[in-house]
Design an enzyme around this catalytic site. Structure first.
Site, mmCIF file in Angstrom:
data_model
loop_
_atom_site.group_PDB
_atom_site.id
_atom_site.type_symbol
_atom_site.label_atom_id
_atom_site.label_comp_id
_atom_site.label_asym_id
_atom_site.label_seq_id
_atom_site.Cartn_x
_atom_site.Cartn_y
_atom_site.Cartn_z
ATOM 1 N N ASP A 54 3.730 -33.762 -9.342
ATOM 2 C CA ASP A 54 3.535 -32.544 -10.142
ATOM 3 C C ASP A 54 4.776 -31.660 -10.086
ATOM 4 O OD1 ASP A 54 2.561 -30.298 -11.468
ATOM 5 O OD2 ASP A 54 0.627 -30.376 -10.449
ATOM 6 N N TYR A 70 -6.851 -31.727 7.089
ATOM 7 C CA TYR A 70 -8.106 -32.479 6.972
ATOM 8 C C TYR A 70 -8.988 -31.904 5.859
ATOM 9 C CZ TYR A 70 -7.142 -34.618 11.575
ATOM 10 O OH TYR A 70 -6.590 -35.304 12.629
ATOM 11 N N HIS A 78 -3.856 -35.098 -13.839
ATOM 12 C CA HIS A 78 -2.870 -34.101 -13.433
ATOM 13 C C HIS A 78 -3.499 -33.136 -12.427
ATOM 14 C CE1 HIS A 78 -0.474 -30.286 -14.482
ATOM 15 N NE2 HIS A 78 0.259 -31.026 -13.666
#
Length: 138
Positions: A64, A108, A22
């Site tokens: 999530d 990035y 998670h």
């Protein structure tokens, strides 16, 4: 062979999706993305589009629900409010979740901390998305 597993998902990618916990993040990246230089484990799906990869991954990966945006794309350089066609497609593929956007270099940096990167053969620009894994409720 297994039932109901999208055939484009490799054994390594299936293991990765299962091993993630998670809050862990996975990047689905286009062919131009500097995946191997960032650090996380990189798996390749050459010849497969980012949209096909996203469709396969979200069949198995819960996003999530405890964060406002469990998915993020890279902003267009110089046009942070632009929505490339591929990003609009991403949104239709996960309609129950808002997709956020992140400035290129911040994307990035976040990708460098991801659990893994899946580099696809996607040639459309800005075909990159970071997904945050959720939990499976009972």
């Amino acid at each position: 062979m297994l039932y109901n597993i999208p055939p484009i998902l490799s054994p390594d990618l299936l293991w990765t999706l299962r091993a993630m916990g998670h809050g862990d993040e996975i990047v689905i990246a286009d062919a131009n993305f500097p995946a191997h230089g960032l650090g996380p484990k990189t798996m390749r799906l050459d010849g497969i589009s980012a949209t096909d990869t996203l469709a396969a991954v979200v069949q198995l990966l819960p996003l999530d629900t405890h964060v406002p945006t469990p998915a993020h794309t890279m902003q267009v350089v110089g046009e942070p409010d632009a929505v490339p066609e591929i990003v609009a497609q991403f949104q239709t593929m996960i309609p129950d979740h808002k997709i956020g956007s992140i400035e290129r270099f911040a994307f990035y940096e976040r990708a460098a901390k991801a659990f893994a990167v899946v580099q696809t053969g996607e040639t459309r620009l800005y075909g990159n998305i970071i997904l945050t894994k959720g939990v499976i409720g009972t």
